[in-house]
Scaffold this motif. Structure first.
Motif, PDB file in Angstrom:
ATOM      1  N   PRO A   2       1.703  -4.028   0.655  1.00 28.52           N
ATOM      2  CA  PRO A   2       2.732  -3.091   0.215  1.00 28.52           C
ATOM      3  C   PRO A   2       2.188  -1.669   0.053  1.00 28.52           C
ATOM      4  CG  PRO A   2       2.762  -5.110  -1.092  1.00 28.52           C
ATOM      5  CD  PRO A   2       1.528  -5.153  -0.265  1.00 28.52           C
ATOM      6  N   ASN A   3       2.999  -0.696   0.472  1.00 29.15           N
ATOM      7  CA  ASN A   3       2.703   0.723   0.294  1.00 29.15           C
ATOM      8  C   ASN A   3       1.409   1.171   0.974  1.00 29.15           C
ATOM      9  OD1 ASN A   3       5.004   0.976  -1.406  1.00 29.15           O
ATOM     10  ND2 ASN A   3       3.796   0.200  -3.133  1.00 29.15           N
ATOM     11  N   SER A   4       0.917   0.386   1.915  1.00 30.33           N
ATOM     12  CA  SER A   4      -0.308   0.770   2.613  1.00 30.33           C
ATOM     13  C   SER A   4       0.013   1.743   3.735  1.00 30.33           C
ATOM     14  CB  SER A   4      -0.999  -0.469   3.187  1.00 30.33           C
ATOM     15  OG  SER A   4      -2.112  -0.080   3.970  1.00 30.33           O
ATOM     16  N   GLN A   5      -0.832   2.748   3.908  1.00 28.03           N
ATOM     17  CA  GLN A   5      -0.670   3.685   5.011  1.00 28.03           C
ATOM     18  C   GLN A   5      -1.345   3.171   6.275  1.00 28.03           C
ATOM     19  OE1 GLN A   5      -2.154   7.430   3.554  1.00 28.03           O
ATOM     20  NE2 GLN A   5      -0.348   7.824   2.316  1.00 28.03           N
ATOM     21  N   ILE A   6      -1.996   2.027   6.184  1.00 29.15           N
ATOM     22  CA  ILE A   6      -2.668   1.423   7.329  1.00 29.15           C
ATOM     23  C   ILE A   6      -1.821   0.262   7.829  1.00 29.15           C
ATOM     24  CG2 ILE A   6      -4.739   0.246   8.136  1.00 29.15           C
ATOM     25  CD1 ILE A   6      -6.284   1.675   5.939  1.00 29.15           C
ATOM     26  N   ARG A   7      -1.430   0.311   9.076  1.00 27.90           N
ATOM     27  CA  ARG A   7      -0.610  -0.740   9.659  1.00 27.90           C
ATOM     28  C   ARG A   7      -1.492  -1.772  10.357  1.00 27.90           C
ATOM     29  NH1 ARG A   7       4.363   2.700  12.462  1.00 27.90           N
ATOM     30  NH2 ARG A   7       5.103   3.701  10.539  1.00 27.90           N
ATOM     31  N   ILE A   8      -1.154  -3.018  10.190  1.00 30.27           N
ATOM     32  CA  ILE A   8      -1.888  -4.116  10.816  1.00 30.27           C
ATOM     33  C   ILE A   8      -0.996  -4.710  11.901  1.00 30.27           C
ATOM     34  CG2 ILE A   8      -3.030  -6.332  10.441  1.00 30.27           C
ATOM     35  CD1 ILE A   8      -3.323  -5.504   7.483  1.00 30.27           C
ATOM     36  N   TYR A   9      -1.478  -4.707  13.133  1.00 29.25           N
ATOM     37  CA  TYR A   9      -0.653  -5.134  14.254  1.00 29.25           C
ATOM     38  C   TYR A   9      -0.992  -6.537  14.754  1.00 29.25           C
ATOM     39  CZ  TYR A   9       1.097  -0.368  14.534  1.00 29.25           C
ATOM     40  OH  TYR A   9       1.701   0.833  14.243  1.00 29.25           O
ATOM     41  N   THR A  10      -2.131  -7.052  14.392  1.00 31.65           N
ATOM     42  CA  THR A  10      -2.508  -8.394  14.829  1.00 31.65           C
ATOM     43  C   THR A  10      -3.475  -8.988  13.814  1.00 31.65           C
ATOM     44  OG1 THR A  10      -3.387  -9.701  16.678  1.00 31.65           O
ATOM     45  CG2 THR A  10      -4.482  -7.612  16.206  1.00 31.65           C
ATOM     46  N   GLN A  11      -3.588 -10.314  13.792  1.00 28.54           N
ATOM     47  CA  GLN A  11      -4.462 -10.998  12.830  1.00 28.54           C
ATOM     48  C   GLN A  11      -4.223 -10.448  11.424  1.00 28.54           C
ATOM     49  OE1 GLN A  11      -8.120 -10.099  15.085  1.00 28.54           O
ATOM     50  NE2 GLN A  11      -8.390 -12.304  15.322  1.00 28.54           N
ATOM     51  N   GLU A  13      -3.519 -11.632   8.367  1.00 28.10           N
ATOM     52  CA  GLU A  13      -4.236 -12.102   7.178  1.00 28.10           C
ATOM     53  C   GLU A  13      -5.669 -11.586   7.150  1.00 28.10           C
ATOM     54  OE1 GLU A  13      -3.997 -16.304   6.851  1.00 28.10           O
ATOM     55  OE2 GLU A  13      -1.813 -16.336   6.592  1.00 28.10           O
ATOM     56  N   GLN A  14      -6.318 -11.618   8.301  1.00 29.31           N
ATOM     57  CA  GLN A  14      -7.689 -11.118   8.380  1.00 29.31           C
ATOM     58  C   GLN A  14      -7.729  -9.620   8.091  1.00 29.31           C
ATOM     59  OE1 GLN A  14      -9.571 -11.902  12.131  1.00 29.31           O
ATOM     60  NE2 GLN A  14     -11.432 -10.789  11.619  1.00 29.31           N
ATOM     61  N   GLY A  15      -6.755  -8.892   8.622  1.00 27.22           N
ATOM     62  CA  GLY A  15      -6.698  -7.456   8.386  1.00 27.22           C
ATOM     63  C   GLY A  15      -6.474  -7.112   6.924  1.00 27.22           C
ATOM     64  N   GLU A  16      -5.577  -7.842   6.272  1.00 31.88           N
ATOM     65  CA  GLU A  16      -5.311  -7.585   4.856  1.00 31.88           C
ATOM     66  C   GLU A  16      -6.524  -7.899   3.992  1.00 31.88           C
ATOM     67  OE1 GLU A  16      -1.849  -9.858   4.031  1.00 31.88           O
ATOM     68  OE2 GLU A  16      -0.466  -8.303   4.764  1.00 31.88           O
ATOM     69  N   GLU A  17      -7.243  -8.958   4.325  1.00 34.22           N
ATOM     70  CA  GLU A  17      -8.453  -9.300   3.582  1.00 34.22           C
ATOM     71  C   GLU A  17      -9.513  -8.212   3.748  1.00 34.22           C
ATOM     72  OE1 GLU A  17     -11.381 -10.873   1.344  1.00 34.22           O
ATOM     73  OE2 GLU A  17      -9.257 -11.430   1.380  1.00 34.22           O
ATOM     74  N   TRP A  18      -9.626  -7.695   4.967  1.00 35.05           N
ATOM     75  CA  TRP A  18     -10.592  -6.621   5.224  1.00 35.05           C
ATOM     76  C   TRP A  18     -10.247  -5.384   4.392  1.00 35.05           C
ATOM     77  CZ3 TRP A  18     -11.181  -1.649   6.785  1.00 35.05           C
ATOM     78  CH2 TRP A  18     -12.442  -1.269   7.262  1.00 35.05           C
ATOM     79  N   LEU A  19      -8.965  -5.045   4.335  1.00 33.04           N
ATOM     80  CA  LEU A  19      -8.549  -3.881   3.553  1.00 33.04           C
ATOM     81  C   LEU A  19      -8.828  -4.084   2.067  1.00 33.04           C
ATOM     82  CD1 LEU A  19      -5.152  -2.910   5.235  1.00 33.04           C
ATOM     83  CD2 LEU A  19      -7.312  -1.669   5.354  1.00 33.04           C
TER      84      LEU A  19
END
Length: 217
Positions: A2-11, A13-19
């Motif tokens: 939520p409210n993230s300025q970084i968009r994740i286009y693939t993978q 769950e992995q992207g959110e964990e990295w962030l």
């Protein structure tokens, strides 16, 4: 997220964990500079208006990235047929966020006037000939990549390392490598042109793989 300025286009769950893990951390940036004679083919790249300009693109990018716009460069940024050099954006980001920059020479014909880490590589020939680089040099540079990746990441448990590259003709080289590995990459690897020259890139790759005895369609 939520409210993230970084968009994740693939993978996702992995992207959110990295962030979650690295948000707020200051990265280290490594830029690998190289050269291939593929970049001298007319029309293959927009990273320099002429083949002569493109001989010095990596040198110019390195100087601008390291010193910024107020420095009088030995190699000024080359004129472009359209748009602006991506190094303008990179320099603005690194200067604004105070990100440390490490420059690596993987095989430039003309060394730029900046502090460099020399990887002991060599410039590549045109890939259309089927033998762009000696295999011993490939192995050496691969090992150097692993070595320096580990060195830069050694004290980065709470942050991360970003690697980039400046190689005119690099996307055509990437297309050739992916195709040789059996990956269907035709028409999927972009270029520095506003409208990608997929046909020209694919013809060069096919010529090189045919001479090398590799895969091709």
């Amino acid at each position: 997220m939520p409210n993230s300025q970084i968009r994740i286009y693939t993978q996702k769950e992995q992207g959110e964990e990295w962030l979650r893990r690295y948000r707020g951390g200051l990265p280290v940036f490594g830029c690998v500079l190289g050269f291939t004679e593929t970049g001298l083919i007319p029309g293959i790249s927009a990273a320099g208006r002429t083949p002569e300009d493109r001989k010095y693109t990596a040198c110019a990018d390195a100087e601008f990235l390291y010193y910024g716009p107020e420095h009088k460069p030995q190699h000024p940024l080359p004129p472009l047929a359209a748009g602006a050099s991506p190094v303008l954006i990179s320099r603005a980001v690194f200067e604004s966020l105070k990100i440390p920059v490490h420059l690596f020479n993987a095989g430039l014909p003309y060394p730029p006037a900046v502090p460099l880490i020399d990887l002991g590589g060599a410039s590549a020939k045109c890939l259309s000939g089927g033998a762009a680089m000696e295999i011993t040099t490939v192995h050496h540079l691969f090992k150097q990549g692993l070595l320096w990746g580990e060195r830069l990441a050694a004290n980065m448990q709470e942050s991360y390392v970003i690697f980039g590259e400046c190689v005119v003709g690099g996307t055509t080289t990437a297309l050739a490598i992916l195709t040789a590995l059996g990956i269907d990459a035709a028409g999927k690897v972009n270029s520095s042109h506003p409208i990608c020259n997929h046909g020209q890139k694919w013809a060069l790759v096919q010529a090189g793989l045919e001479k090398a005895g590799g895969r091709g369609q």
